[in-house]
Structures are given as C-alpha cells and as structure tokens.
Design an enzyme around this catalytic site. Structure first.
Site: not given
Ligand code: PGA
Length: 247
Positions: A9-11, A91, A160, A166, A204, A225-226
């Site tokens: 998920n690149w947001k 989300h 999540e 994050g 994370s 995400g990250g």
């Molecule tokens: P993260 O994000 O891996 O950066 O914690 C996960 C997400 O929100 O899907």
C-alpha cells in the site's frame, strides 16, 4: 491455507521515477503460491502496468458510486479497467482522516463486488481500545458492521492495529495470531465461506519481522505500507512469504 498474499500500500507516496526504480528492483519468482500486488496512488496505475509479471494491482480505495456527479472520486469499475483485481476498503487512515462510516464502507464493498474486484477490508483497534482490553470486541464489531447484511462472495481481510501502522511497532506474532483467530471465528459466523477468507496482517511489516508473522498459523499474508515503497525490501517480504510456504 497453502497460499500467501503480500500487498503493498503506497498511500500518498511515489512518483513516475519511483515507479520505474521500484520496477527494476522488484524480484518476482516465476511460479509461486504467493499472490503479490501493489496499490499505488491512482495516477500511477498506468505506469505500474509495466511492473514485472506476477505483480498485480490494487486500488487504495473506491467510490461507493459507479458514476455521476462525485468530483474527485474513482469508481471500482475504473480501477478494474486499469487492471486492478483488488481494492482496499475501510483503511484506518480513511476511517479517521475522512470520517468514513461503517455505512459507507458497506456501500464501497458492494460497489467493489459489482465491478468484479475483490475487496481487502481493513479492521483494527486503536491503542486506547487495546489498553482498555476491548480490542477483540472492537474488531468483531467492525466485521459485523461491514459484513452482516451482504457478505461479499470473495474477500480478503487485513488486521491492522492502528498503533502499529507507520510506527515501527509491529504487533508481536502472538498478538497478530491471536486476533486473526478471533477474526476467523467471527467470519465463520458471518459468512458461508468465512473459514477460507485470507487474513492479512498489516502494521510496520518489514523484511526482518515478516518471516515470524508468516509462520503464524492464522496469518495468510501482509498488507505492507512503508516497506513496500522500496522494491528490494518488498521483494524480501515476498521471499519470506515464499519461504514460509516451503516449510
Ligand atoms: P505500514 O502501513 O506498513 O507503513 O505500517 C501499513 C498500512 O497502513 O497498510
């Protein structure tokens, strides 16, 4: 479940040049039981069509409407036209930042299904809720609100915990596995096929902790995400998923 899912998920990150770099870095094994996909911001869906074969596409969200006077919205059928097979719905960043209600999430699930997409429904508790010991009730309530009326025939769930997104603080494998068992139990009551819905963990996830998470009996994959922004670290997570299937 003899299959794993790794969805990035690149947001609100990326650029055309970053898509090109990611594409060069991404290592995809030819035949695998690991389903891999990226959810880029909408403007990069076209550029992501050139990612290595085996890496699919997902939308980060979709409108509850199929068309009409809804400025700024993107419909599930538009995502489908760009090659998306999945779409993230509910989300926590949208539930919080954009005040998305349970009712809207139900409408988006329905729009996704009508367009032939498989929704990836996100659920998860805040730190306050976990500290009050109400996390299982909160997650069960989110599932009931989203799935009681018309459960989709095909669905993925991402657990999540908001405190892990994050933050660099991952849920321990024991915490993730315990909540996934709760989710599985709830789903079997809500849906005919609840026992076979893939359950992804998100929050994370990185190359160092992915293996231990994938080894949990109730964890079928990860929403990343990250660590999905870098093609090398994302590839390492995909490889950890492959390794967990070989055991
Ligand atoms: P993260 O994000 O891996 O950066 O914690 C996960 C997400 O929100 O899907």
């Amino acid at each position: 479940m003899n299959k794993r899912y790794v969805i990035g998920n690149w947001k609100l990150h990326g650029s055309l040049s970053k898509v090109a770099t990611f594409s060069q870095q991404l290592r995809m094994a030819p035949a695998t039981d690991v389903v891999v996909a990226i959810a880029p911001p909408y403007p990069y869906l076209g550029a992501c069509a050139d990612l290595p074969s085996g890496c699919g596409l997902a939308g980060q969200d979709c409108s509850a409407h199929n068309s009409g006077a809804h400025t700024g919205e993107v419909s599930a059928s538009m995502l489908s036209e760009w090659g998306c097979q999945w779409v993230i719905v509910g989300h926590s960043e949208r539930r919080t930042d954009l005040a998305e209600s349970d009712q809207l999430i139900v409408a988006k699930l329905s729009a996704a299904i009508s367009a032939g997409l498989t929704p990836l429904l996100c659920v998860g508790e805040s730190l306050t809720v976990r500290e009050s010991g109400q996390e299982e009730a909160a997650v069960r309530a989110q599932l009931q609100a989203a799935l009681s009326d018309i459960p989709p025939a095909s669905l993925l769930i991402a657990y999540e915990p908001i405190w892990a997104i994050g933050t660099g603080v991952t849920a321990s494998p024991e915490q993730a596995d315990a909540m996934h068992a709760v989710i599985r139990n709830e789903l079997t009551g809500l849906m005919d096929d609840g026992a076979s819905v893939p359950l992804l963990y998100g929050g994370s996830v990185n190359p160092d902790n992915a293996g231990a998470l994938f080894d949990c009996p109730h964890v079928d994959g990860a929403l990343v995400g990250g660590a999905s922004l870098d093609g090398t670290s994302f590839s390492e997570i995909v490889e950890a998923a492959q390794a967990s299937l070989r055991q």
